[in-house]
Design a protein around this motif. Structure first.
Motif, PDB file in Angstrom:
ATOM      1  N   ASN A   1      -0.003   9.481  -0.785  1.00 34.94           N
ATOM      2  CA  ASN A   1       0.804   9.014   0.364  1.00 34.94           C
ATOM      3  C   ASN A   1       0.807  10.197   1.561  1.00 34.94           C
ATOM      4  OD1 ASN A   1       1.192   6.668  -0.842  1.00 34.94           O
ATOM      5  ND2 ASN A   1       3.290   6.925  -0.843  1.00 34.94           N
TER       6      ASN A   1
ATOM      7  N   THR B   1       9.516   1.147   1.098  1.00 36.24           N
ATOM      8  CA  THR B   1       8.240   1.412   2.028  1.00 36.24           C
ATOM      9  C   THR B   1       7.864   2.876   1.599  1.00 36.24           C
ATOM     10  OG1 THR B   1       7.198   1.115   3.972  1.00 36.24           O
ATOM     11  CG2 THR B   1       9.432   1.851   3.993  1.00 36.24           C
ATOM     12  N   ASP B   2       6.617   3.385   2.030  1.00 41.85           N
ATOM     13  CA  ASP B   2       6.231   4.528   2.132  1.00 41.85           C
ATOM     14  C   ASP B   2       5.919   5.358   3.535  1.00 41.85           C
ATOM     15  OD1 ASP B   2       2.836   4.775   2.429  1.00 41.85           O
ATOM     16  OD2 ASP B   2       3.791   2.848   2.186  1.00 41.85           O
TER      17      ASP B   2
ATOM     18  N   GLU C   1       0.858  -1.156  -0.168  1.00 40.54           N
ATOM     19  CA  GLU C   1       0.032   0.027   0.123  1.00 40.54           C
ATOM     20  C   GLU C   1       0.809   1.331   0.107  1.00 40.54           C
ATOM     21  OE1 GLU C   1      -3.408   2.045   2.853  1.00 40.54           O
ATOM     22  OE2 GLU C   1      -2.507   0.124   3.175  1.00 40.54           O
ATOM     23  N   GLY C   2       0.682   2.017  -1.028  1.00 41.36           N
ATOM     24  CA  GLY C   2       1.556   3.304  -1.029  1.00 41.36           C
ATOM     25  C   GLY C   2       2.932   2.969  -1.897  1.00 41.36           C
ATOM     26  N   THR C   3       3.323   1.781  -2.194  1.00 40.94           N
ATOM     27  CA  THR C   3       4.395   1.561  -2.690  1.00 40.94           C
ATOM     28  C   THR C   3       4.369   0.834  -3.990  1.00 40.94           C
ATOM     29  OG1 THR C   3       5.633   1.325  -0.534  1.00 40.94           O
ATOM     30  CG2 THR C   3       6.667   0.262  -2.523  1.00 40.94           C
TER      31      THR C   3
ATOM     32  N   ARG D   1       4.715   8.663  -3.199  1.00 41.36           N
ATOM     33  CA  ARG D   1       3.681   8.495  -4.347  1.00 41.36           C
ATOM     34  C   ARG D   1       2.520   9.457  -4.100  1.00 41.36           C
ATOM     35  NH1 ARG D   1       5.466   4.737  -8.450  1.00 41.36           N
ATOM     36  NH2 ARG D   1       6.132   2.980  -7.460  1.00 41.36           N
TER      37      ARG D   1
ATOM     38  N   ILE E   1      -2.819   3.884  -2.582  1.00 38.23           N
ATOM     39  CA  ILE E   1      -3.458   3.990  -1.210  1.00 38.23           C
ATOM     40  C   ILE E   1      -4.973   3.899  -1.660  1.00 38.23           C
ATOM     41  CG2 ILE E   1      -4.032   5.389   0.916  1.00 38.23           C
ATOM     42  CD1 ILE E   1      -1.097   5.871   1.235  1.00 38.23           C
TER      43      ILE E   1
END
Length: 260
Positions: free
Chosen positions: A234, A210-211, A18-20, A231, A24
């Motif tokens: 994020n 990772t975010d 998620e977010g990577t 991203r 999201i």
């Protein structure tokens, strides 16, 4: 374009989802909304199945552990009465929605979510979405000899659904393995040491994308290399985080010396 050179000792790339790899918005607006809107129908359709009852039992046990928390919803014991079943299903629905509202990541919740998503993906109701740079980059990394693993708070089963039923088709073959919170929470450094041991490498052979900066900090404490992925959608980073971490906005910004 910013270029981040991958350290020569890195042989494994470990990916958050998620977010990577995945917006999201897709996770929150599509996947999580699907659970809220369909959990009751799913329970009615699968109530008599052993798997569903195992899911409910885990949720009931978790609810008992949570009974001291504000707003916690207990799930009554199983009964054969139709009225009791309806009451129990509603309690499960209320418990799931309560946990999701608090963004909890309990194994019991993740297991039921995974089973609901499995039915949705298999029916073609939902297809996973990725940022456009993700799949081409992973293919390039593998051609360069990198191993690629996934580490997400979502269950391994849910991860495999995402990569097995996507707008890019079935891309599970691109991954060497999957990890979820059964190996440890993502903000605990020991989790990353366990992952390295499981893979059969040293922590400094891993680059984690990772975010979430708390996850990045935990990975760094375990001697894992880290890049924070920025991203659309994020959470914003502080000025200190921007200056401290290696940042990328696309997987294309990673330069692999071994690929030259």
């Amino acid at each position: 374009m910013v270029v981040l050179s991958v350290p020569p000792e890195v042989t494994v790339i470990l990916l958050d989802i998620e977010g990577t790899t995945t917006p999201i918005a897709f996770v929150k607006d599509t996947l999580f909304s699907y659970i809220r809107e369909n959990v009751k129908d799913y329970l009615h359709a699968h109530w008599g199945e052993e798997e569903c009852q195992e899911d409910v039992s885990l949720l009931r046990k978790q609810a008992e552990e949570d009974s001291h928390l504000d707003g916690a919803v207990l799930i009554p014991p199983r009964s054969d009465g139709a009225d009791d079943t309806e009451q129990m299903i509603q309690a499960v629905v209320d418990n799931v929605c309560w946990q999701m509202a608090l963004d909890r990541k309990t194994p019991a919740l993740k297991q039921l979510q995974g089973h609901i998503w499995r039915a949705a993906f298999a029916a073609g109701t939902v297809k996973a979405e990725f940022f456009e740079d993700v799949v081409p980059a992973i293919r390039k990394w593998r051609q360069a000899g990198m191993k690629v693993y996934v580490y997400s708070s979502g269950s391994v089963e849910a991860q495999k659904l995402l990569f097995g039923y996507s707008t890019e088709g079935d891309i599970l073959e691109l991954f060497d393995g999957h990890f979820d919170t059964k190996i440890g929470h993502k903000i605990e450094s020991e989790s990353y040491r366990r992952i390295a041991t499981s893979i059969g490498c040293s922590p400094n052979n891993i680059l984690f994308l990772t975010d979430v900066t708390r996850e990045a900090n935990a990975a760094e404490e375990a001697d894992v290399h880290v890049a924070v992925v920025v991203r659309p959608g994020n959470a914003g980073l502080t000025d200190d985080e921007k200056s401290y971490f290696n940042l990328i906005t696309s997987f294309n910004e990673l330069f692999l010396p071994s690929s030259t």
